[in-house]
Each structure stands twice: as C-alpha cells, then as structure tokens.
Write an enzyme that holds these catalytic residues in place. Structure first.
Site, PDB file in Angstrom:
ATOM      1  CG  ASP A  93      81.103  44.941  28.591  1.00 33.92           C
ATOM      2  OD1 ASP A  93      81.191  46.128  28.252  1.00 33.92           O
ATOM      3  OD2 ASP A  93      80.425  44.540  29.553  1.00 33.92           O
ATOM      4  CG  ASP A 115      78.747  41.162  32.606  1.00 35.67           C
ATOM      5  OD1 ASP A 115      78.633  42.118  31.803  1.00 35.67           O
ATOM      6  OD2 ASP A 115      79.082  41.308  33.787  1.00 35.67           O
TER       7      ASP A 115
END
Length: 783
Positions: A300, A543
């Site tokens: 990501d 995250d």
C-alpha cells in the site's frame, strides 16, 4: 450521518470500586508460551524419552564415556530452552510496545489507558481504524461504521447508532463515537479469540510438518530395527551381557535425529530475537518461514512507500472561487473531524479553523466512497454541504478540473477536490450537482529507504505490486520515482474485470502490471486472491483499515506499528518502527532459517539412514555392532552436532521452495546408504584380518565412517566461504587429535593397528566420496 451525546464517563472513585470488585479487563495478553510450557515442550519429547532410557541403561552397565550422548542431550535441551526463553522475553517486551491503548473518558476528560485497565462501565472512545477490545453498547455515534468480519465473516461494515451493541474483535472503518463497556475480561465475546490471536504460536508450517513427517517415518523404522538389534547383540555377545547392551545402545542412539528438532527451534528463536532487535514483532512463528517463500509483495503506497504525514503544497481555486473563502472553508472543514486521517490532518495543519464558521453535521472519510463531508454554516448564515475527496470520483468524466488534477497527479502529488452542494449529507448521493471550488494539492513524504527496499526485492526476484486507493497516475509517479519496474503503466482499478465474471482476466491484469490506483478494500482482497490463484506466495503490507481484508487473505500480512489497531491485529508481522526497510531483513531472516534447516536436516538424516543400514547389516550377518556409544558420540559431534549449529545460523539468501521432505530425502537416503555400506565393508575387511583385535577393527571402521561423513559435511557446506572451509578442516583436525593424543585414544577406545586396515578404509572412503559427488550432482540437476 449520525447523532451524538456527551457524557463525562466514570469518576476515579467509580473506577476504583469496579477494580476492587474485579470488574476489570484482566484477560492476560500473551505473546508467547509460558516458561513452564517452553520447558515441557523441550524436555518431554519422544526422542528425549528414548535417549534418556538408553542413558540410564549405560549408567548401569558403564563405563561413563559410553554415556556421553546423554550429557549432550541435556546440553542440547538446555540450549533450546534458553534460546526460546530469550525469544519469549523479546516478544513480551515488543508486545507491550505494540499493545492497543484505548482512550477512555474519565472524570470528564479523555485519556489513553492500557487495555487491561478497562473496567465495566467505562466510556471508551472510538475513531477510524481502532480495534474494539471489550463488548459494549454505543453511546455516541458520528457516522460510525464497524467491521465485524473477524467475528461474522461478513465484510460489509455495519452502521452503528446509539444503543447498538459492539463486540470485541471488531474495528472501526469510518466515523467516530464512544461506547459503554458492558462485558470485560473473560466475559467478553471474543476474549478467548483475542488471546489466541495475540499469542506467539507454533502453528502448522511446511517446515515443521515436513520435519514431523520425517520423524514419523524414522519412528516406524526405529522400533523394529532396535528390537532386531537388541536380539542380535544378545545372541552374538552371549558371553558378555554388558558388552551386548553397550553395542545395542551404540546402534540405536545414532538413529535418533534428536538435534534436528532442537536446531529448528533454536534457529526460529534466534530469528525472532534478531528481528526483535530491529523492532519487528513476529506474532506467529511460521511468519518468518512464510515470508521467506514470498515471490510477490503487495504494497500500500501510503504508510509504506510514503510516510504517514503530508503537507499542503498549494490550493488551486476553480471556476473563479475566492481563494480566501476557500481557505476559510478548508479550515472549518478540518475542524469538523475530531480524528482526521493523514490528508485531512495536512489541511488542519495548514488552515486554522475560522471563528465565524459552524459545523452542523459530518460524514467521516470512507475508503469505499473516497470522500468525507461536512455541513458548514458560513459567516453569512448560509448552510451548505462541503465534500473533500477524489476528483475522479466526485466529478463527472470530461470535467476540465479532472485534466488539471491528472496533470498534478502525474508529478506524484496527491490531489483532492473541495466542492460545495445544497444537498444534505443524508442524501443517498450528496455529490450530485457538486460545484467544484478548489483542488487541494498535497505533497506526500516519500520514505528515504523505499527505493533501496524496492531494489532489494528486484534483486531477489520478488515482484512488487503497489496497490493504492489513490489516483493511479499519482501512484505511478511516486512508484516510478523509486525505480519500480513497469510503474509508468499504472492501472485504474475501476477498469479491472470482476473476479466472479472473469477471474482469469483479473489474474492476467494483476500479474502483468505493477501499479494500481483507485483500489477498493474488496478489490485489494480480490487481487491478492488472483495472484494466489496463479501459484504466487503473496505478502501484503499496509497500515490502514482499508488493508485489513487483504492482510487477512494474504499468505503473510505485514502491518506498520503506527497503523490502525485492526491491521496490527490481523497481521503476522508488525514493523513497530514503521520502517519499510525492515522488510528485507525479515525476508533475509526467513531465508536463513529455512535454507539452513534444510541444509542441516540432510546431515542428521544421513546419520539416521546409515545407522539403520548398519543395524540391519549387523542383524543379517549376526556380527557384533561395530561401534560403542562413545564412537557414535565422536562421529555425531564432529560431523553433525558442532557443524550443524554453525551452519544453522549462517547467512542464506536462497528463496524457500516447496518440497522440503522430497529434497532432503533425495540426498539423505542415497548418501546414508553409501556411508553405511562403506563403513560395513571396511568392518568386514577388518574382521577378516585375524591379526587385529576388536578395538582395531572398530577403530578402522570408525575412521572410514568419519571420512565419509566428513565428505557429506563438505558437500552440505557448499558454496564454500573461508569460515566453512575452516569449519570442515577443524572437524577433521578434531578427529585427528582423538587418534593421536594418548589419553583421548584411551578414553574413546580408538587405536589403529598396522597399515592394511586403516589404508583400506581410506580407499573405501575415497570411492564412497566419489559416489557421494555423483549423487549430489544428480540431486542438484533434479532441483
């Protein structure tokens, strides 16, 4: 989008009363096995029971030098316990660092507390990405959406209102609010699941299951062979019961690969300690192994390639909007969200909230809809709905502002659209008829170590895929600046085929491209599944709550320590220092563990095979077993035990491959047969020489077997480095000392007599060595 009330929470006195009554969330969070479990697991093993029994037998019949193998087992078990206790201490300390600290409202103020300090009736505040650790009832809600998929398997978030129940194990995906704790400790719905999820577990892995399979086969071989050996030695040594027992024990002990399990535990434990020093929390032991097998890493962008923080570079007014008015609106908008995400935090930092604006309602950011909203009342008393989000989501195709946004995004900048509408937030589509006001241009902070980390994966032939919810062009620009291959051809995930309609088409697109933008949380999950369907071993890093579904489905989930509690809860590895550069160290540690255990497994199983072969040959030929236990101790210690510890901890960058058992047996079985045949051939030659006695026959046979076993070690130690050459040479020198130092010769009962038998043994060992080389090259060609 929600309603809220304001409550002061419990008073300090009420908290103290509840603690005194035991109404506290006292479920112990365990990151590892207890000390008692560690000792039991290392001591009470099947092979320790066998070796321990044989050790007691030798203590009865003597002499003590034939019982050296017992002391080695004690030392090995002690090493295993000490190493796992070190790993436990490291993990326990790291678990405290990474533990969730919910915010509670007490005495009218908000404060973070340890999860174990929550009490019944506490008012616990919630924000996006936070994990719910106790059961409760919603007291306040502002667009509060809760993902209960960890409990129910249902991926769609549930909108919560005051009075609705929330369960431990779920987490917030949007909005904020607070709930009153109604069940804490063991009474909470997911208390047992939470404890198991946070425990350092020795769960099933290919490596461990492969070793268990090997040990099971050995057990089946060991029992009948041992019984036959006992009977044969009692028959051939019927005049000397003690000698029969000693030689029977000498035949059984080397069949047991007791150090293989020990070294596996030690290698993993040392790996955990090494990673712990790098602030990397390994929540499940096989995660080290799993990451070593990874051939694809899905990243990501936000929080991985870029740092969490952002800065507003500039604001570009649209359609003649007044710049000062837009900045005031942004300031008011930023004040509407009590727990802003990284993008909105940049706005908050850049534009203070104006005193003459008022917030009438909010819609927190959702990764599914790609925007957040606020109903704002301006200084003139006019109320309007303001939306801040992705331009390509909020604007219709062909809008001129989209071209500006794409041009800015192509430079690696993050671009948000601020728009105004008369539609209330409660409308199904409040963005209909949106009037664009400004483009908010944000500069992302690229991690300084990201380029080197991506380069490492490239060298290791691990494909990196950047999967982000941001604009595809912007993500591609960031990835290209870091040198990611094929980053110049990003894919907008909205153009990807549906997995249900065209799974092969989706898999093709995901395999062929490196950068994907505008990816929804469900699409991240689908993309991981598409890669797995093509046989890829996938790691996912992230995250945010939008990464949770993909983290759960990936072979290995890696969360950032600063990420949401939800991502840390489902990930197998947590990078507590938030350094993406730690990931190569984890990969390298996994490869070291897997590659080296496979290497030393060959040593142990060669010994098992030649020991079984020698026992069978002795039974068939009805001759005394050629060795005493002390000889087996010398052979095992110098050709397996000592070098295995060094080899198990050496660097190793080869990517782990499936087929552990097949590869090990393909070398160990023929090599063990060659070693056993060579030793027994020399034994028969020595026995045929009636000029020598039993000690000389045993000594010549021990020399032959040592030379062949040393050759096996020399093969296993490849490719050579200076210390590996020194290791093999040191083991050979050690055996030389045993043969020439008088007190060692006497202690181990080794004495080469004459020239014929020893040199015959050397010749047989050379032939066996050539056969070993042929066998090794054949195995290498077969892969």
């Amino acid at each position: 989008m929600g309603t809220s009330t304001s409550a002061p929470g419990l008073t300090s006195g009420e908290v103290a009363e509840r603690v005194a009554r035991g109404e506290v969330n006292d479920v112990p969070v365990r990151s590892s096995r207890s000390t008692r479990e560690i000792v039991r697991a290392n001591v009470l093993t099947r092979f320790n029971a066998i070796i321990g029994t044989l050790f007691v037998v030798i203590l009865v019949v003597g002499p003590i030098q034939d019982g050296l193998f017992g002391f080695i087992i004690v030392a090995n078990t002690g090493i295993g316990i000490v190493q796992e206790l070190r790993a436990k201490r490291t993990l326990d300390n790291l678990a405290v660092i990474g533990e969730a600290r919910p915010r509670v409202r007490r005495d009218g103020s908000s404060r973070p507390v340890a999860n174990s300090q929550l009490v019944l009736g506490d008012l616990v505040e919630l924000g996006s990405g936070e994990k719910i650790t106790v059961d409760g009832e919603v007291a306040e809600a502002e667009g509060l959406e809760v993902d209960e998929s960890l409990l129910t398997g249902e991926a769609d978030p549930v909108l919560k209102h005051p009075g609705d129940p929330v369960l431990s194990g779920s987490f917030v995906v949007a909005g904020n609010g607070a709930f009153t704790a109604t069940r804490v400790g063991a009474a909470a719905y997911a208390a047992r699941l939470a404890e198991e999820a946070s425990r350092f577990t020795l769960v099933r892995s290919e490596l461990r299951s492969g070793i268990d399979t090997i040990l099971r086969y050995i057990t089946y071989l060991l029992i009948p062979t041992a019984l036959g050996l006992i009977l044969s030695q009692l028959y051939v040594e019927n005049q000397d019961m003690a000698e029969a027992v000693r030689r029977m024990v000498a035949g059984i002990v080397p069949m047991v690969p007791e150090g293989l399990v020990l070294l596996t535990s030690v290698a993993f434990a040392i790996g955990v300690v090494r990673l712990g020093r790098r602030q990397c929390l390994v929540q499940e032991l096989p995660a080290i192994e799993g990451l070593a097998r990874v051939d694809t890493v899905c990243l990501d962008k936000t929080g991985t390639l870029t740092e969490g923080g952002m800065d507003v570079e500039r604001v570009v007014p649209l359609d003649g909007a007044d710049t000062a008015f837009v900045r005031q609106a942004l300031g008011a908008f930023g004040s509407s969200e009590p727990k802003p995400n990284a993008s909105l935090q940049a706005v908050v930092d850049a534009y203070p909230a104006p005193a003459d604006w008022r917030v009438a309602g909010t819609a927190p950011f959702s990764s599914a809809r790609k925007w957040s909203g606020a109903e704002l009342v301006g200084p003139d008393g006019e109320q309007a709905t303001w939306l801040l989000g992705a331009p390509d989501v909020l604007l219709p195709p062909g809008d001129p502002a989209l071209e500006q946004a794409d041009a800015l995004g192509a430079r690696g900048l993050r671009v948000l659209l601020l728009g105004r509408t008369k539609n209330p937030l409660a409308d199904p589509d409040p963005g209909l008829g949106l009037e664009p006001q400004a483009l908010v241009v944000l500069r992302q902070r690229v991690r300084p170590d990201a380029a080197d980390t991506l380069a490492y994966f490239g060298r290791q032939q691990v494909a990196a895929k950047v999967i982000s919810g941001d604009n595809a062009v912007s993500v591609g620009a960031v990835a290209a600046s870091l040198g990611l291959p094929r980053a110049e051809d990003p894919v907008d995930a909205r153009t990807l085929p549906e997995p249900a309609a065209d799974p092969e088409g989706l898999a093709d697109r995901v395999e062929q491209h490196s950068v994907f933008g505008r990816v929804t949380p469900q699409q991240k999950r689908d993309m991981v599944g598409a890669l797995q369907s093509r046989g890829h071993h996938v790691a996912m890093t992230g995250d945010g709550v939008n990464d949770v579904l993909a983290l759960k489905d990936a072979d290995i989930g890696v969360a950032m320590g600063s990420g949401s509690e939800a991502t840390r809860a489902v990930a197998q590895i947590v990078l507590l220092d938030n350094r993406f550069a730690t990931l190569p160290l984890v990969v390298a540690e996994g490869r070291r563990v897997i590659g080296n255990i496979e290497r030393v497994a060959n040593l142990f199983l060669v010994k098992t095979v030649y020991s079984v072969l020698l026992a069978l040959a002795v039974i068939i030929c009805r001759v005394p077993y050629p060795f005493l236990p002390r000889h087996s101790t010398v052979l095992s210690g110098l050709t397996i035990g000592i070098p295995a510890f060094f080899l198990a901890l050496a660097p190793n960058n080869e990517r782990a491959r499936p087929g552990f058992v097949r590869r090990v047996l393909r070398f160990a079985v023929p090599a063990g047969v060659i070693a056993g045949a060579a030793a027994f051939a020399e034994y028969l030659v020595a026995r045929a020489d009636h000029a020598t006695g039993k000690v000389a026959d045993t000594s010549a046979t021990t020399l032959t077997l040592f030379l062949v076993a040393l050759w096996v070690l020399a093969i296993i130690a490849r490719p050579y480095t200076w210390w590996r050459v020194l290791l093999v040479a040191a083991m050979g020198a050690g055996f030389g000392l045993v043969l020439v130092v008088p007190w060692l010769k006497h202690f181990f009962e080794l004495d080469l007599a004459g020239w014929h038998d020893p040199w015959t043994g050397v010749g047989i060992a050379l032939v066996a060595g050539l056969l070993l080389e042929i066998s090794w090259r054949f195995v290498k060609l077969r892969g």
